[in-house]
Write an enzyme that holds these catalytic residues in place. Structure first.
Site, mmCIF file in Angstrom:
data_model
loop_
_atom_site.group_PDB
_atom_site.id
_atom_site.type_symbol
_atom_site.label_atom_id
_atom_site.label_comp_id
_atom_site.label_asym_id
_atom_site.label_seq_id
_atom_site.Cartn_x
_atom_site.Cartn_y
_atom_site.Cartn_z
ATOM 1 N N ILE A 183 2.015 1.904 -3.544
ATOM 2 C CA ILE A 183 0.879 2.421 -4.307
ATOM 3 C C ILE A 183 0.639 3.889 -3.940
ATOM 4 O O ILE A 183 0.431 4.741 -4.809
ATOM 5 C CB ILE A 183 -0.388 1.580 -4.061
ATOM 6 N N HIS A 184 0.716 4.183 -2.643
ATOM 7 C CA HIS A 184 0.544 5.549 -2.163
ATOM 8 C C HIS A 184 1.616 6.465 -2.765
ATOM 9 O O HIS A 184 1.317 7.583 -3.195
ATOM 10 C CB HIS A 184 0.612 5.555 -0.635
ATOM 11 N N SER A 185 2.844 5.987 -2.826
ATOM 12 C CA SER A 185 3.921 6.811 -3.388
ATOM 13 C C SER A 185 3.683 7.086 -4.873
ATOM 14 O O SER A 185 3.948 8.183 -5.360
ATOM 15 C CB SER A 185 5.280 6.144 -3.169
ATOM 16 N N VAL A 234 0.847 -1.193 0.000
ATOM 17 C CA VAL A 234 0.000 0.000 0.000
ATOM 18 C C VAL A 234 0.883 1.244 0.000
ATOM 19 O O VAL A 234 0.581 2.240 -0.653
ATOM 20 C CB VAL A 234 -0.955 -0.008 1.218
#
Length: 113
Positions: free
Chosen positions: A77-79, A74
């Site tokens: 993905i956030h980055s 996650v």
């Protein structure tokens, strides 16, 4: 690349992308004040941050291409979300600055409408 390095890279991606996005919005604010030189300087700084992000991302892609598989986290993905947001913010900031420059030129000729 071990899990700690992977997470550190993701955090670096988030930090640099966030800096780029903040600089893009700072550029828009400078352009609202007709401070175009400062606005373009902020965009240049944003570009440097985005070069860092791109380099980090490319490193991850290169390691995977070499066979080093990593679980998609996650955090990563956030980055990537931050990266895409910052690219969009920079591109939109360029458009806003150009728009404010045009408005400034028109106002010099016709006054504030």
């Amino acid at each position: 690349m071990n899990e700690v390095d992977y997470q550190e890279t993701a955090f670096q991606l988030i930090l640099s992308a966030g800096n780029a996005k903040a600089l893009a919005f700072k550029a828009i604010n400078f352009s609202k004040l007709n401070k175009f030189e400062e606005a373009y300087k902020c965009l240049e700084e944003a570009e440097k941050e985005l070069e860092t992000v791109h380099s980090l991302q490319f490193g991850l892609i290169q390691k995977e291409a070499e066979g080093q598989k990593n679980d998609i986290s996650v955090l990563l993905i956030h980055s990537q979300d931050h990266f895409m947001d910052s690219l969009l913010a920079k591109d939109m900031a360029k458009e806003f600055i150009q728009l404010y420059e045009r408005m400034n030129k028109i106002e010099k000729v016709f006054g504030n409408l």
